[in-house]
Design a protein around this motif. Structure first.
Motif, PDB file in Angstrom:
ATOM      1  N   MET A   1       0.833  -1.197   0.000  1.00 33.05           N
ATOM      2  CA  MET A   1       0.000   0.000   0.000  1.00 33.05           C
ATOM      3  C   MET A   1       0.872   1.254   0.000  1.00 33.05           C
ATOM      4  SD  MET A   1      -2.991  -0.997   2.728  1.00 33.05           S
ATOM      5  CE  MET A   1      -3.700   0.653   2.590  1.00 33.05           C
ATOM      6  N   ILE A   2       0.361   2.290  -0.607  1.00 30.29           N
ATOM      7  CA  ILE A   2       1.054   3.572  -0.667  1.00 30.29           C
ATOM      8  C   ILE A   2       0.475   4.482   0.412  1.00 30.29           C
ATOM      9  CG2 ILE A   2       1.532   5.589  -2.097  1.00 30.29           C
ATOM     10  CD1 ILE A   2       1.194   3.792  -4.541  1.00 30.29           C
ATOM     11  N   PRO A   3       1.328   5.158   1.186  1.00 29.62           N
ATOM     12  CA  PRO A   3       0.810   6.069   2.208  1.00 29.62           C
ATOM     13  C   PRO A   3      -0.076   7.150   1.584  1.00 29.62           C
ATOM     14  CG  PRO A   3       3.154   5.680   2.540  1.00 29.62           C
ATOM     15  CD  PRO A   3       2.801   5.072   1.213  1.00 29.62           C
ATOM     16  N   PRO A   4      -1.099   7.594   2.317  1.00 27.91           N
ATOM     17  CA  PRO A   4      -1.960   8.649   1.782  1.00 27.91           C
ATOM     18  C   PRO A   4      -1.177   9.937   1.561  1.00 27.91           C
ATOM     19  CG  PRO A   4      -2.384   8.298   4.119  1.00 27.91           C
ATOM     20  CD  PRO A   4      -1.499   7.187   3.669  1.00 27.91           C
ATOM     21  N   THR A   5      -1.531  10.651   0.509  1.00 29.74           N
ATOM     22  CA  THR A   5      -0.909  11.936   0.236  1.00 29.74           C
ATOM     23  C   THR A   5      -1.643  13.036   0.992  1.00 29.74           C
ATOM     24  OG1 THR A   5      -2.321  12.358  -1.684  1.00 29.74           O
ATOM     25  CG2 THR A   5      -0.271  11.131  -2.065  1.00 29.74           C
ATOM     26  N   ARG A   6      -1.059  14.214   0.991  1.00 32.67           N
ATOM     27  CA  ARG A   6      -1.631  15.321   1.765  1.00 32.67           C
ATOM     28  C   ARG A   6      -3.056  15.640   1.331  1.00 32.67           C
ATOM     29  NH1 ARG A   6       0.896  21.101   0.251  1.00 32.67           N
ATOM     30  NH2 ARG A   6      -1.165  21.654   1.033  1.00 32.67           N
ATOM     31  N   ASP A   7      -3.377  15.457   0.043  1.00 25.84           N
ATOM     32  CA  ASP A   7      -4.721  15.780  -0.427  1.00 25.84           C
ATOM     33  C   ASP A   7      -5.784  14.862   0.165  1.00 25.84           C
ATOM     34  OD1 ASP A   7      -3.731  17.834  -1.968  1.00 25.84           O
ATOM     35  OD2 ASP A   7      -3.568  16.629  -3.783  1.00 25.84           O
ATOM     36  N   HIS A   8      -5.357  13.720   0.698  1.00 26.71           N
ATOM     37  CA  HIS A   8      -6.302  12.780   1.298  1.00 26.71           C
ATOM     38  C   HIS A   8      -6.369  12.937   2.817  1.00 26.71           C
ATOM     39  CE1 HIS A   8      -5.408  10.642  -2.576  1.00 26.71           C
ATOM     40  NE2 HIS A   8      -6.731  10.533  -2.531  1.00 26.71           N
ATOM     41  N   ILE A   9      -5.696  13.960   3.333  1.00 19.62           N
ATOM     42  CA  ILE A   9      -5.607  14.132   4.784  1.00 19.62           C
ATOM     43  C   ILE A   9      -6.086  15.531   5.170  1.00 19.62           C
ATOM     44  CG2 ILE A   9      -4.068  14.152   6.781  1.00 19.62           C
ATOM     45  CD1 ILE A   9      -2.171  12.335   5.156  1.00 19.62           C
ATOM     46  N   THR A  10      -7.038  15.582   6.070  1.00 20.20           N
ATOM     47  CA  THR A  10      -7.491  16.847   6.656  1.00 20.20           C
ATOM     48  C   THR A  10      -6.741  17.087   7.961  1.00 20.20           C
ATOM     49  OG1 THR A  10      -9.711  16.688   5.698  1.00 20.20           O
ATOM     50  CG2 THR A  10      -9.469  18.074   7.660  1.00 20.20           C
ATOM     51  N   GLY A  11      -6.300  18.306   8.180  1.00 19.40           N
ATOM     52  CA  GLY A  11      -5.654  18.671   9.438  1.00 19.40           C
ATOM     53  C   GLY A  11      -6.667  19.253  10.408  1.00 19.40           C
ATOM     54  N   LEU A  12      -6.545  18.891  11.677  1.00 20.69           N
ATOM     55  CA  LEU A  12      -7.424  19.407  12.723  1.00 20.69           C
ATOM     56  C   LEU A  12      -6.581  19.964  13.858  1.00 20.69           C
ATOM     57  CD1 LEU A  12     -10.293  19.671  14.036  1.00 20.69           C
ATOM     58  CD2 LEU A  12      -9.869  17.411  15.052  1.00 20.69           C
ATOM     59  N   VAL A  13      -6.710  21.249  14.126  1.00 18.30           N
ATOM     60  CA  VAL A  13      -6.035  21.876  15.261  1.00 18.30           C
ATOM     61  C   VAL A  13      -6.992  21.864  16.447  1.00 18.30           C
ATOM     62  CG1 VAL A  13      -4.920  23.943  16.151  1.00 18.30           C
ATOM     63  CG2 VAL A  13      -4.665  23.337  13.737  1.00 18.30           C
ATOM     64  N   LEU A  14      -6.569  21.232  17.530  1.00 25.08           N
ATOM     65  CA  LEU A  14      -7.412  21.102  18.717  1.00 25.08           C
ATOM     66  C   LEU A  14      -7.216  22.309  19.629  1.00 25.08           C
ATOM     67  CD1 LEU A  14      -6.666  17.334  19.370  1.00 25.08           C
ATOM     68  CD2 LEU A  14      -8.832  18.284  18.530  1.00 25.08           C
ATOM     69  N   ALA A  15      -8.215  23.182  19.656  1.00 17.58           N
ATOM     70  CA  ALA A  15      -8.149  24.399  20.478  1.00 17.58           C
ATOM     71  C   ALA A  15      -9.427  24.553  21.290  1.00 17.58           C
ATOM     72  CB  ALA A  15      -7.932  25.623  19.587  1.00 17.58           C
ATOM     73  N   GLY A  16     -10.007  23.420  21.683  1.00 16.60           N
ATOM     74  CA  GLY A  16     -11.311  23.466  22.327  1.00 16.60           C
ATOM     75  C   GLY A  16     -11.300  23.408  23.831  1.00 16.60           C
ATOM     76  N   GLY A  17     -10.117  23.407  24.453  1.00 14.52           N
ATOM     77  CA  GLY A  17     -10.039  23.291  25.902  1.00 14.52           C
ATOM     78  C   GLY A  17     -10.349  24.591  26.627  1.00 14.52           C
ATOM     79  N   LEU A  18     -10.410  24.482  27.944  1.00 14.70           N
ATOM     80  CA  LEU A  18     -10.733  25.643  28.776  1.00 14.70           C
ATOM     81  C   LEU A  18      -9.502  26.404  29.234  1.00 14.70           C
ATOM     82  CD1 LEU A  18     -13.543  24.097  31.005  1.00 14.70           C
ATOM     83  CD2 LEU A  18     -13.820  25.766  29.182  1.00 14.70           C
ATOM     84  N   GLY A  19      -8.314  25.852  29.025  1.00 21.82           N
ATOM     85  CA  GLY A  19      -7.092  26.548  29.420  1.00 21.82           C
ATOM     86  C   GLY A  19      -6.986  26.774  30.909  1.00 21.82           C
ATOM     87  N   ARG A  20      -7.407  25.791  31.709  1.00 22.30           N
ATOM     88  CA  ARG A  20      -7.403  25.976  33.175  1.00 22.30           C
ATOM     89  C   ARG A  20      -6.001  26.266  33.703  1.00 22.30           C
ATOM     90  NH1 ARG A  20     -11.018  21.539  32.557  1.00 22.30           N
ATOM     91  NH2 ARG A  20     -13.170  22.065  33.136  1.00 22.30           N
ATOM     92  N   ARG A  21      -5.003  25.500  33.218  1.00 24.51           N
ATOM     93  CA  ARG A  21      -3.641  25.706  33.724  1.00 24.51           C
ATOM     94  C   ARG A  21      -3.017  26.987  33.179  1.00 24.51           C
ATOM     95  NH1 ARG A  21      -0.467  20.179  32.826  1.00 24.51           N
ATOM     96  NH2 ARG A  21      -1.897  19.969  31.056  1.00 24.51           N
ATOM     97  N   MET A  22      -3.654  27.580  32.169  1.00 25.89           N
ATOM     98  CA  MET A  22      -3.182  28.850  31.625  1.00 25.89           C
ATOM     99  C   MET A  22      -3.906  30.016  32.285  1.00 25.89           C
ATOM    100  SD  MET A  22      -0.870  29.897  29.432  1.00 25.89           S
ATOM    101  CE  MET A  22      -0.567  28.776  28.067  1.00 25.89           C
ATOM    102  N   GLY A  23      -4.639  29.720  33.349  1.00 28.62           N
ATOM    103  CA  GLY A  23      -5.351  30.771  34.063  1.00 28.62           C
ATOM    104  C   GLY A  23      -6.733  31.043  33.512  1.00 28.62           C
ATOM    105  N   GLY A  24      -7.272  30.081  32.752  1.00 32.92           N
ATOM    106  CA  GLY A  24      -8.614  30.227  32.212  1.00 32.92           C
ATOM    107  C   GLY A  24      -8.694  31.026  30.930  1.00 32.92           C
ATOM    108  N   VAL A  25      -7.547  31.380  30.347  1.00 34.61           N
ATOM    109  CA  VAL A  25      -7.564  32.104  29.076  1.00 34.61           C
ATOM    110  C   VAL A  25      -7.603  31.091  27.930  1.00 34.61           C
ATOM    111  CG1 VAL A  25      -6.274  34.002  30.075  1.00 34.61           C
ATOM    112  CG2 VAL A  25      -5.045  32.211  28.855  1.00 34.61           C
ATOM    113  N   ASP A  26      -7.999  31.542  26.764  1.00 38.34           N
ATOM    114  CA  ASP A  26      -8.041  30.689  25.585  1.00 38.34           C
ATOM    115  C   ASP A  26      -6.601  30.433  25.136  1.00 38.34           C
ATOM    116  OD1 ASP A  26      -8.429  29.502  23.086  1.00 38.34           O
ATOM    117  OD2 ASP A  26     -10.235  30.664  22.698  1.00 38.34           O
ATOM    118  N   LYS A  27      -6.122  29.227  25.378  1.00 36.42           N
ATOM    119  CA  LYS A  27      -4.707  28.938  25.181  1.00 36.42           C
ATOM    120  C   LYS A  27      -4.255  29.162  23.743  1.00 36.42           C
ATOM    121  CE  LYS A  27      -3.551  24.779  26.327  1.00 36.42           C
ATOM    122  NZ  LYS A  27      -3.111  23.595  27.106  1.00 36.42           N
ATOM    123  N   GLY A  28      -5.071  28.767  22.776  1.00 34.74           N
ATOM    124  CA  GLY A  28      -4.679  28.921  21.378  1.00 34.74           C
ATOM    125  C   GLY A  28      -4.449  30.357  20.960  1.00 34.74           C
ATOM    126  N   LEU A  29      -5.051  31.311  21.707  1.00 34.43           N
ATOM    127  CA  LEU A  29      -4.909  32.725  21.368  1.00 34.43           C
ATOM    128  C   LEU A  29      -3.839  33.421  22.205  1.00 34.43           C
ATOM    129  CD1 LEU A  29      -8.672  33.647  20.883  1.00 34.43           C
ATOM    130  CD2 LEU A  29      -6.985  32.969  19.146  1.00 34.43           C
TER     131      LEU A  29
END
Length: 201
Positions: free
Chosen positions: A1-29
């Motif tokens: 089998m040939i590994p999937p190419t980038r066009d067959h792969i969607t990227g997902l950035v996980l930024a849905g947490g509450l950022g508790r250890r960051m003091g409750g701020v939106d960590k991704g921002l």
């Protein structure tokens, strides 16, 4: 089998947490250097995938300003990374989805290709990054047809990624040559420690 190419792969950035250890701020921002953490992730991940989406549960308008679709958890109660993964798989239009957290701005430039090679070589349904004995479950490449099993797992109360992996044919993908690439920023002190030039890595 040939590994999937980038066009067959969607990227997902996980930024849905509450950022508790960051003091409750939106960590991704939170800013590292001149940019929010999520901008560093997007810049490193975008060349490795086709579509790219952001999972966020607050500040949707700000995240949308980065020019990518933004999706929230479909599971209530801030259920953690598995909730973000479930939402990403449900929104995904490609055969594969790769995930990266919003707090690891030094992720490898070859993250996706190496995960894809491991997944294909072992005929697995999910490949997970590993450095030494440390698994990094939020850095994973997964076949999108595993969505029904994930939904069954979370609907039964499952919340731990490691527990869900045991239900699947999964393979660890070694990144022992670049362990620092998976450093994450969870607290204000860690953010300050990574200021002053670390983004050049």
């Amino acid at each position: 089998m040939i590994p999937p190419t980038r066009d067959h792969i969607t990227g997902l950035v996980l930024a849905g947490g509450l950022g508790r250890r960051m003091g409750g701020v939106d960590k991704g921002l939170s800013r590292l250097g001149d940019e929010p953490l999520v901008a560093h992730i997007l810049r490193r991940l975008a060349p490795q995938v086709g579509p790219l989406i952001i999972n966020a549960n607050q500040n949707h308008d700000i995240y949308a300003g980065f020019g990518r679709p933004v999706i929230g958890d479909r599971i209530e109660g801030y259920a953690g990374p598995l909730a973000g993964l479930e939402a990403g798989l449900a929104a995904c239009t490609t055969p594969y989805l790769v995930t990266a957290p919003c707090d690891s701005p030094f992720l490898p430039a070859d993250l996706v290709s190496r995960l894809a090679e491991s997944l294909t070589a072992h005929k697995a349904s999910i490949a997970v990054a590993r450095t030494g004995d440390q698994l990094h479950p939020v850095f994973c490449l997964i076949r999108t047809d595993e969505l029904p099993d994930l939904q069954a797992f979370v609907n039964a109360g499952g919340r731990r990624m490691e527990a869900w992996l045991k239900r699947l044919r999964w393979v660890p993908c070694p990144f022992d040559d670049c362990p620092d690439a998976f450093a994450n920023i969870n607290t204000p002190d860690e953010l300050r420690a990574h200021q002053a030039g670390d983004t050049a890595r």
